[in-house]
Structure formats: structure tokens, C-alpha cells
Design a protein around this motif. Structure first.
Motif, PDB file in Angstrom:
ATOM      1  N   GLY A 192       2.309  -2.282  12.110  1.00 29.42           N
ATOM      2  CA  GLY A 192       2.325  -1.403  10.944  1.00 29.42           C
ATOM      3  C   GLY A 192       2.715   0.011  11.324  1.00 29.42           C
ATOM      4  N   ALA A 193       2.179   0.489  12.466  1.00 29.01           N
ATOM      5  CA  ALA A 193       2.478   1.862  12.896  1.00 29.01           C
ATOM      6  C   ALA A 193       3.961   2.016  13.224  1.00 29.01           C
ATOM      7  CB  ALA A 193       1.614   2.213  14.107  1.00 29.01           C
ATOM      8  N   ALA A 197       0.831  -1.208   0.000  1.00 30.04           N
ATOM      9  CA  ALA A 197       0.000   0.000   0.000  1.00 30.04           C
ATOM     10  C   ALA A 197       0.865   1.257   0.000  1.00 30.04           C
ATOM     11  CB  ALA A 197      -0.923  -0.012   1.221  1.00 30.04           C
ATOM     12  N   ARG A 198       2.034   1.173   0.679  1.00 24.67           N
ATOM     13  CA  ARG A 198       2.920   2.326   0.738  1.00 24.67           C
ATOM     14  C   ARG A 198       3.494   2.640  -0.640  1.00 24.67           C
ATOM     15  NH1 ARG A 198       8.037   2.405   2.135  1.00 24.67           N
ATOM     16  NH2 ARG A 198       8.801   4.474   2.695  1.00 24.67           N
ATOM     17  N   GLU A 199       3.933   1.553  -1.336  1.00 26.44           N
ATOM     18  CA  GLU A 199       4.485   1.764  -2.675  1.00 26.44           C
ATOM     19  C   GLU A 199       3.439   2.304  -3.641  1.00 26.44           C
ATOM     20  OE1 GLU A 199       6.389  -1.930  -3.723  1.00 26.44           O
ATOM     21  OE2 GLU A 199       7.694  -1.698  -1.970  1.00 26.44           O
ATOM     22  N   LEU A 235      -1.399   7.355   5.066  1.00 25.97           N
ATOM     23  CA  LEU A 235      -0.945   6.526   6.192  1.00 25.97           C
ATOM     24  C   LEU A 235      -2.028   5.643   6.800  1.00 25.97           C
ATOM     25  CD1 LEU A 235       1.633   8.730   8.142  1.00 25.97           C
ATOM     26  CD2 LEU A 235       1.988   7.024   6.353  1.00 25.97           C
ATOM     27  N   PRO A 236      -3.248   6.175   7.078  1.00 28.48           N
ATOM     28  CA  PRO A 236      -4.246   5.277   7.683  1.00 28.48           C
ATOM     29  C   PRO A 236      -4.591   4.110   6.755  1.00 28.48           C
ATOM     30  CG  PRO A 236      -5.006   7.570   7.682  1.00 28.48           C
ATOM     31  CD  PRO A 236      -3.735   7.542   6.912  1.00 28.48           C
ATOM     32  N   HIS A 249     -10.740   9.456   1.063  1.00 25.15           N
ATOM     33  CA  HIS A 249     -10.991  10.361   2.193  1.00 25.15           C
ATOM     34  C   HIS A 249     -10.914   9.577   3.497  1.00 25.15           C
ATOM     35  CE1 HIS A 249     -12.318  13.548  -0.506  1.00 25.15           C
ATOM     36  NE2 HIS A 249     -13.064  12.676  -1.142  1.00 25.15           N
ATOM     37  N   PRO A 250      -9.690   9.279   3.983  1.00 21.05           N
ATOM     38  CA  PRO A 250      -9.581   8.469   5.212  1.00 21.05           C
ATOM     39  C   PRO A 250     -10.265   9.130   6.413  1.00 21.05           C
ATOM     40  CG  PRO A 250      -7.460   8.625   4.108  1.00 21.05           C
ATOM     41  CD  PRO A 250      -8.368   9.589   3.421  1.00 21.05           C
ATOM     42  N   GLU A 251     -10.576  10.414   6.313  1.00 23.08           N
ATOM     43  CA  GLU A 251     -11.239  11.073   7.441  1.00 23.08           C
ATOM     44  C   GLU A 251     -12.632  10.475   7.693  1.00 23.08           C
ATOM     45  OE1 GLU A 251     -10.274  12.532   4.667  1.00 23.08           O
ATOM     46  OE2 GLU A 251     -11.754  13.922   3.846  1.00 23.08           O
TER      47      GLU A 251
END
Lengths: 205, 205, 205
Positions: free
Chosen positions: B157-158, B108-110, B115-116, C61-63
């Protein structure tokens, strides 16, 4: 195209078996129509979502939805005489299994997927509408516990791919597999063929 | 790559726990193989479907399916001695949870997600194969009711993202998180750590 | 935009009903938050996956996730006084049903889908968060068995499309449908309107 006609017969038959499942759960007409649509169109939708083939069949051809909704409503109406047609239904459902399988294999093959994925695409199309129906009806999927069903789908797909590999024309291969797979499914129903079961008692988790 | 080797061990371990769940439900061999595949590969597939990453892992690498099918069949064969390996399984499952989490976060990062979403991708990969297994076995998902499991995935993950943010090299961060997350999971099993429960009785709906 | 504000109120209300469902199943806080997210955001996610619209709303929209998580945690805290707000909740849930429906129809319409697909998109957005919640809580989906719920969503969508077809401005059409659909839902709750049920006993399969 022969497969298209069989496809419409098959989604109608699957919609009717879905509607009867919903009736056993005392659902209302909305639930009946939903379960019918999921049973008839859910296997193909699951295949397309897993393979990333968009748009889904019923999104492109909403008339398929019309077919399944009508078949579901007819099923609620003729349900009182349904036990007379028990045999007819099993036959139509078996035909649908094989037709769905061949359609699923063809679609995945044309999209250029590897052979195991083509077989899985056929099996998802043929057998997983019923799995989704069972999840929505809050039951353990029937084909995970009983009956020779999904395996016949995998075998039919394998024979189909083998025939194409040997240079048999697509139409001929489809007709052979339709006939052969259907015959095996009828034999499996008649002789109550089943897969071996795995029973495990100790709590491990 | 270390993660790849751990990934193969983890999908085999997850496939085996899935096969045992299927055995508790008296499924046939087809059901056993299906539940094993869903347990091992379902979390990653769900992540990719939700994030729109195609093709799915097992569609691109059908050999992963071969691994899980073999692991499931071996599980049915060695099941009678399985209770001797109860501890081994919990250890492998814990290792799988952390490895899946880190793989999910990396993917997901790539892909450039927020971040969430990266944390959720890790948690889906690590913990939701078991959720899909429980749905197919017609049970309320275990990790929604008991055990410190998905939360360890989120925490791992965090910490992983934090280490990367602090400029730690990817390989170092992965090794730290593998060791740390795994240790916390073992402690959670040993001391039966659980989340607080929410019990509600009044009918509101 | 009015719909956006109502959308935030609606996902909060849906998250709270999801949290209470989780509490009835004695889930832990992780399960509560998961069920809340699925109830609030699952219908729209299912719609986007079926229509192939990426990225999903909460990925972009992760919010929205933050909103649902907070609403779920607040629900566990105020649950002891919740029965006083039973009526408030049914009202907010009804408002959410209509708002979700109109949002779903708008999205599918802008994507150029056929009319039946637009209606289904609205219905999936409005009513299928609850269906996914019930599947995860291991229950037969409530709206397949009781209450006039999804049908109101379909009717609201149909009236909305009809008004747009007659040249009514989008904002006016949305306000009319919000008011009308909401009123019908309140009447359905008050008079306990239900769809006819289909009950079927004979074993056919």
C-alpha cells in the motif's frame, strides 16, 4: 401485531438461553447480562450494521434491553429448576428463530434489498445472536457444527418471499411461515436432523 | 479491469482456504459456507463498516456471495486432492492478499481518507478476512503470531501511494505493486521470513 | 481540556496492557501492535459503530493510532521491568476506565440518545476495548468473569448524568466523577470486590 408479541417472547427466551451459557462459563452477573443481551439482540444488531440501518433496534427502543436484562436475571434465579423446562425452552427458541427470521426478512425487504440479501438478513437475525454468544463464550459457533438451525431460517425466508411473490397477503404469509418453519424446527429437534459434515485433515495452510 | 478479474479469483481462493479451515474443525456444510464467506468477504466488510462506506460490497453485488458459496462447495468436493494443490493455493492466496490490498487502498483513497487510513484500509481488506475466520474457528489469529503477511500488505500500500504521489498512472502503479508485492510474498513463504516475536511471562494484569 | 490529556494517557496505558496480553500469547510485533490498537481504540470504535457515529475517532484523528503504536512498541521494550510498574499500570488503567466512560457518555449525550443508551455508550467506551482484546487473544472476556470493572463504569456514568440533571456544570461533574469513579476502582482492586457469580451445570441446550 402478532410478530411484536412473539418478538418479545423470543428475546426473553433467547436472553435466558444466553444467561445459561454464561452460567456454564462461571461468569459473574455482569457477564450474564451481557451474554443475554448479545444472544437476544446481537443478531438483529449485526444485520443492521451490515446493511447500514441506523439506529439499531435497541438504541431506538431501549425497553428491549430492559426485557433482556430482566429475563437474564430471572434465568439466574430459576436456573435450579431449569432442566424441568428444557422442552419449553427448545420450543420458545424455535419460535424465536422463525419470528426473528420473518422480522429480519421484512426489514430488509422494506429497505429494498435484493432477494439473496433479504434471505441473509432473516438468517442473521434468526441465528447469529447465538453465533455472537458462542464467540464471547470462546466456543466454535454451535450452528456451524451441529443441528438444522440456520438452514431452516433460510428456507422459511424463501417460502415467505415466494408466498408474497404469489400475491399472498403479508399477514397470511407470516402466519403460514411461522407455523410451517416452527413445525420443521420441532421435527429437526425430534429426529436430530443434521447437515452433512465436512471433515478435512491435511494441513494445507 | 484487471483488478476485477483478480478479485474474483482471489475471493474464490480465499473461500476455498476458509472451507478447508472449517473442515479441520469438523463443521457442517452451513458452517463451511459461512466460514468461506467470512474469509473471502469479511476483510472488505470490516473495512467498509469501520470507514462507514455503505452499502457493503456483497450487499450491492450479491453475485460475490454466489461465487464464494460455489467455491466453498467445490472445495469440500476436491478436498481429497487438495494437498496436490498446496503450492497453487499459497500462490493464489498471495495474489489475493495484494489484489485485496490495492482495492482497499483505492476505495479509501477515493473516499478522501488520510494516508494512514488508506494504508489501514488496504491491510484490513487484504489480511482481516483471515483474522475473522480464525476468530470464528476459535483460534488466535494466525497472522498475529506467524508469517510475514499483513506487513507485506502495508508495504505494498505504501509503495502504491508513493508511486501515485510521484505521478505514475494508476494502472501502471497497480501493475507494479501487484508484481512486486506478490514477489515479496512468495519470497516470504519460501524463506519463512517472520516478524520478531514478543514473549512476555510475568502476570501484570 | 483535561479529558483530552487524560484520554491520551489512557489510550497509551491501554495500548501497553494490550501489548503485554499479546506478549503472553507469543505474538509477533504486528500482532502486538494490532492488539494494542484494539485494546486502546476498540471500545470507542464499537460504540460509534453501534450508534452509527461516523467517522470513527481514529479515522478522523489518525494521530491516535500513532500514539497507540508507539506505546505498544515501548511496552515491548520496557517489558522486562514492567513488573516494577504493576501498580502504576493498574492506576492508569483505572483512570482510563473512568475517562473513557465520561467521554463515551458525553458523545452519546450530545448525539441526543436516551439515558440508558448514554450509560451503555460510556460502558462500551470504558470497558469493551478489553473485551475485544480478549476475543482476539482467544480468551473468555475477563470482565465477564472477574473484577468490578464495567459496573463501576455504569455507576460513574449514572452519577455523571445525575449531576448534570441537578444543574451541576459539565466540568465540575466530570471532575467529581473522575475522582469518585477512580477512587471506587482503586478500592475495588484493593479489596478484590467482585460481582456474585452465576454457576450453572445442567445441559439445557
Amino acid at each position: 401485531m402478532l410478530l411484536s408479541i412473539i418478538y418479545l417472547i423470543a428475546i426473553s427466551a433467547e436472553a435466558m438461553t444466553g444467561a445459561l451459557s454464561a452460567g456454564r462459563r462461571r461468569m459473574d452477573l455482569f457477564g450474564v447480562v451481557m451474554i443475554a443481551c448479545v444472544t437476544a439482540l446481537g443478531g438483529g444488531s449485526l444485520r443492521d450494521i451490515l446493511l447500514g440501518h441506523y439506529p439499531l433496534g435497541w438504541v431506538k427502543h431501549p425497553e428491549y434491553l430492559g426485557f433482556t436484562v430482566c429475563a437474564a436475571l430471572i434465568a439466574t434465579w430459576v436456573a435450579r429448576w431449569m432442566h424441568h423446562f428444557r422442552r419449553t425452552f427448545l420450543v420458545l427458541d424455535g419460535l424465536g428463530l422463525i419470528a426473528f427470521t420473518l422480522i429480519g426478512c421484512s426489514i430488509a425487504r422494506e429497505a429494498g434489498h435484493a432477494l439473496p440479501i433479504v434471505l441473509i438478513a432473516g438468517m442473521l437475525t434468526g441465528a447469529f445472536g447465538g453465533v455472537l454468544r458462542d464467540i464471547l463464550c470462546n466456543e466454535v459457533p454451535l450452528i456451524f457444527q451441529k443441528e438444522l438451525y440456520a438452514i431452516i431460517s433460510l428456507l422459511t425466508g424463501a417460502v415467505y418471499l415466494l408466498l408474497l411473490h404469489w400475491g399472498v397477503a403479508d399477514a397470511t404469509a407470516i402466519l403460514c411461515c411461522l407455523g410451517g418453519g416452527f413445525a420443521v424446527r420441532l421435527l429437526a429437534i425430534h429426529y436430530r436432523w443434521e447437515m452433512p459434515k465436512f471433515v478435512y485433515h491435511d494441513e494445507v495452510h
